[in-house]
Design a protein around this motif. Structure first.
Motif, PDB file in Angstrom:
ATOM      1  N   LEU A  44       0.832  -1.208   0.000  1.00  0.00           N
ATOM      2  CA  LEU A  44       0.000   0.000   0.000  1.00  0.00           C
ATOM      3  C   LEU A  44       0.864   1.254   0.000  1.00  0.00           C
ATOM      4  O   LEU A  44       0.562   2.237  -0.697  1.00  0.00           O
ATOM      5  N   ALA A  45       1.953   1.225   0.775  1.00  0.00           N
ATOM      6  CA  ALA A  45       2.859   2.379   0.808  1.00  0.00           C
ATOM      7  C   ALA A  45       3.523   2.587  -0.545  1.00  0.00           C
ATOM      8  O   ALA A  45       3.671   3.730  -1.007  1.00  0.00           O
ATOM      9  N   LEU A  46       3.908   1.489  -1.195  1.00  0.00           N
ATOM     10  CA  LEU A  46       4.518   1.608  -2.521  1.00  0.00           C
ATOM     11  C   LEU A  46       3.539   2.163  -3.548  1.00  0.00           C
ATOM     12  O   LEU A  46       3.943   2.788  -4.534  1.00  0.00           O
ATOM     13  N   TYR A  47       2.260   1.944  -3.325  1.00  0.00           N
ATOM     14  CA  TYR A  47       1.264   2.455  -4.255  1.00  0.00           C
ATOM     15  C   TYR A  47       0.917   3.911  -3.985  1.00  0.00           C
ATOM     16  O   TYR A  47       0.694   4.700  -4.911  1.00  0.00           O
ATOM     17  N   LEU A  48       0.890   4.292  -2.708  1.00  0.00           N
ATOM     18  CA  LEU A  48       0.404   5.616  -2.341  1.00  0.00           C
ATOM     19  C   LEU A  48       1.515   6.653  -2.192  1.00  0.00           C
ATOM     20  O   LEU A  48       1.304   7.832  -2.473  1.00  0.00           O
ATOM     21  N   ILE A  49       2.688   6.233  -1.704  1.00  0.00           N
ATOM     22  CA  ILE A  49       3.755   7.187  -1.407  1.00  0.00           C
ATOM     23  C   ILE A  49       4.694   7.293  -2.602  1.00  0.00           C
ATOM     24  O   ILE A  49       5.311   6.297  -2.994  1.00  0.00           O
ATOM     25  N   ALA A  76      21.959  16.049  -5.173  1.00  0.00           N
ATOM     26  CA  ALA A  76      20.944  15.172  -5.746  1.00  0.00           C
ATOM     27  C   ALA A  76      20.345  14.333  -4.621  1.00  0.00           C
ATOM     28  O   ALA A  76      21.082  13.730  -3.827  1.00  0.00           O
ATOM     29  N   THR A  77      19.020  14.305  -4.540  1.00  0.00           N
ATOM     30  CA  THR A  77      18.334  13.630  -3.445  1.00  0.00           C
ATOM     31  C   THR A  77      17.265  12.692  -3.985  1.00  0.00           C
ATOM     32  O   THR A  77      16.531  13.041  -4.912  1.00  0.00           O
ATOM     33  N   VAL A  78      17.194  11.511  -3.397  1.00  0.00           N
ATOM     34  CA  VAL A  78      16.132  10.548  -3.665  1.00  0.00           C
ATOM     35  C   VAL A  78      15.462  10.240  -2.335  1.00  0.00           C
ATOM     36  O   VAL A  78      16.144   9.871  -1.366  1.00  0.00           O
ATOM     37  N   ALA A  79      14.137  10.387  -2.276  1.00  0.00           N
ATOM     38  CA  ALA A  79      13.423  10.193  -1.010  1.00  0.00           C
ATOM     39  C   ALA A  79      12.138   9.418  -1.257  1.00  0.00           C
ATOM     40  O   ALA A  79      11.430   9.659  -2.244  1.00  0.00           O
ATOM     41  N   TRP A  80      11.862   8.492  -0.331  1.00  0.00           N
ATOM     42  CA  TRP A  80      10.594   7.765  -0.331  1.00  0.00           C
ATOM     43  C   TRP A  80      10.060   7.800   1.095  1.00  0.00           C
ATOM     44  O   TRP A  80      10.604   7.161   1.989  1.00  0.00           O
ATOM     45  N   GLY A  81       9.016   8.602   1.290  1.00  0.00           N
ATOM     46  CA  GLY A  81       8.519   8.781   2.636  1.00  0.00           C
ATOM     47  C   GLY A  81       9.549   9.505   3.491  1.00  0.00           C
ATOM     48  O   GLY A  81      10.062  10.560   3.124  1.00  0.00           O
ATOM     49  N   ARG A 123       4.679   6.332 -17.276  1.00  0.00           N
ATOM     50  CA  ARG A 123       3.351   6.672 -16.758  1.00  0.00           C
ATOM     51  C   ARG A 123       3.423   7.171 -15.318  1.00  0.00           C
ATOM     52  O   ARG A 123       2.542   7.908 -14.860  1.00  0.00           O
ATOM     53  N   SER A 124       4.477   6.773 -14.602  1.00  0.00           N
ATOM     54  CA  SER A 124       4.580   7.144 -13.193  1.00  0.00           C
ATOM     55  C   SER A 124       5.294   8.470 -12.984  1.00  0.00           C
ATOM     56  O   SER A 124       5.214   9.037 -11.890  1.00  0.00           O
ATOM     57  N   LEU A 125       6.019   8.965 -13.990  1.00  0.00           N
ATOM     58  CA  LEU A 125       6.796  10.186 -13.824  1.00  0.00           C
ATOM     59  C   LEU A 125       5.893  11.418 -13.823  1.00  0.00           C
ATOM     60  O   LEU A 125       4.964  11.524 -14.623  1.00  0.00           O
ATOM     61  N   MET A 145      11.096  16.085  -9.440  1.00  0.00           N
ATOM     62  CA  MET A 145      10.088  15.239 -10.063  1.00  0.00           C
ATOM     63  C   MET A 145       9.708  14.108  -9.125  1.00  0.00           C
ATOM     64  O   MET A 145      10.409  13.820  -8.146  1.00  0.00           O
ATOM     65  N   GLN A 146       8.590  13.466  -9.431  1.00  0.00           N
ATOM     66  CA  GLN A 146       8.090  12.368  -8.619  1.00  0.00           C
ATOM     67  C   GLN A 146       7.890  11.122  -9.481  1.00  0.00           C
ATOM     68  O   GLN A 146       7.579  11.218 -10.671  1.00  0.00           O
ATOM     69  N   ILE A 147       8.096   9.986  -8.844  1.00  0.00           N
ATOM     70  CA  ILE A 147       7.683   8.708  -9.425  1.00  0.00           C
ATOM     71  C   ILE A 147       6.463   8.267  -8.635  1.00  0.00           C
ATOM     72  O   ILE A 147       6.575   7.778  -7.501  1.00  0.00           O
ATOM     73  N   ARG A 148       5.292   8.505  -9.199  1.00  0.00           N
ATOM     74  CA  ARG A 148       4.059   8.186  -8.504  1.00  0.00           C
ATOM     75  C   ARG A 148       3.695   6.716  -8.698  1.00  0.00           C
ATOM     76  O   ARG A 148       3.924   6.140  -9.749  1.00  0.00           O
TER      77      ARG A 148
END
Length: 222
Positions: free
Chosen positions: A22-27, A46-51, A124-126, A186-189
């Motif tokens: 669920l977190a991988l789908y929503l965040i 350069a930063t990469v963040a998930w939650g 599609r996720s970008l 940018m986001q990877i949704r």
């Protein structure tokens, strides 16, 4: 008693797995880059963040560090220069000879349908939030400076409807210079969709065989 304990463990594992999915789908995964180039210095981040979890690479005045972030705060720091300078570990196994170029071409052709689905999921996720650039450019040849300025101006007006994109170039014709700032966010949704596409590809035996071949861990035709 034992059955109840086993059921509780399985239920807890199922809840954890479902929570992760669920977190991988929503965040979304957030990617950001900020660079500042001046005559005397070059700074980039350069930063990469998930939650609340993330990683950041900083380059500033000859110092390059990798930071692991928790809630935006660094909890571990590593010097990339020292990591790159560390002697490689000796492997006990002999290095296998490289495969012929034809093998890589054939493998790319076989893997392309699966790779295309993965790339489609990534596309599609970008989601582009911000792309900003403010550059001052002067080349040795004023004519070359003018040509690049013309291309940049045309591209800027072509992208004018995209509010997230703004790129400005200031030409200098009497001396050489390159300065400016660059910002990308940018986001990877729904990263779960990308994970599903990758897992679907890896679950297929021909894909795993091809990957083992090109990595040198499998014999051609196995």
């Amino acid at each position: 008693m034992a059955a109840t304990l086993l059921f509780s463990i399985l239920l807890a594992v199922a809840i954890i797995i479902l929570s992760i999915l669920l977190a991988l789908y929503l965040i979304p995964v957030t990617l950001s880059t900020v660079a500042d180039c001046r005559r005397e210095s070059l700074r980039a981040t350069a930063t990469v963040a998930w939650g609340i979890v993330g990683a950041r690479v900083r380059a500033d005045d000859g110092v390059q560090v990798l930071e692991v972030l928790l809630a935006g705060r660094p909890i571990m720091t590593r010097d990339l220069a020292k990591i790159a300078a560390a002697p490689p570990e000796k492997k006990a196994e002999e290095r296998r000879p490289a495969l012929p170029l034809r093998e890589y071409i054939d493998a790319a052709g076989d893997l392309w349908p699966h790779l295309r689905r993965i790339l489609a999921a990534v596309y599609r996720s970008l989601y582009l939030e911000t792309l900003r650039g403010d550059i001052t450019l002067g080349l040795e040849s004023p004519a070359d400076t003018g040509i690049i300025y013309g291309y940049c101006t045309a591209a800027r007006y072509a992208l004018w409807p995209a509010e997230a994109i703004d790129f400005v170039m200031t030409p200098v014709f009497d001396h050489e210079i390159f300065e400016g700032t660059f910002t990308l966010r940018m986001q990877i949704r729904r990263p779960l969709l990308i994970v599903v596409a990758v897992v679907r590809a890896l679950l297929q035996k021909p894909v795993r065989q091809r990957l083992r071949q090109v990595s040198g861990r499998g014999a051609p035709g196995a």
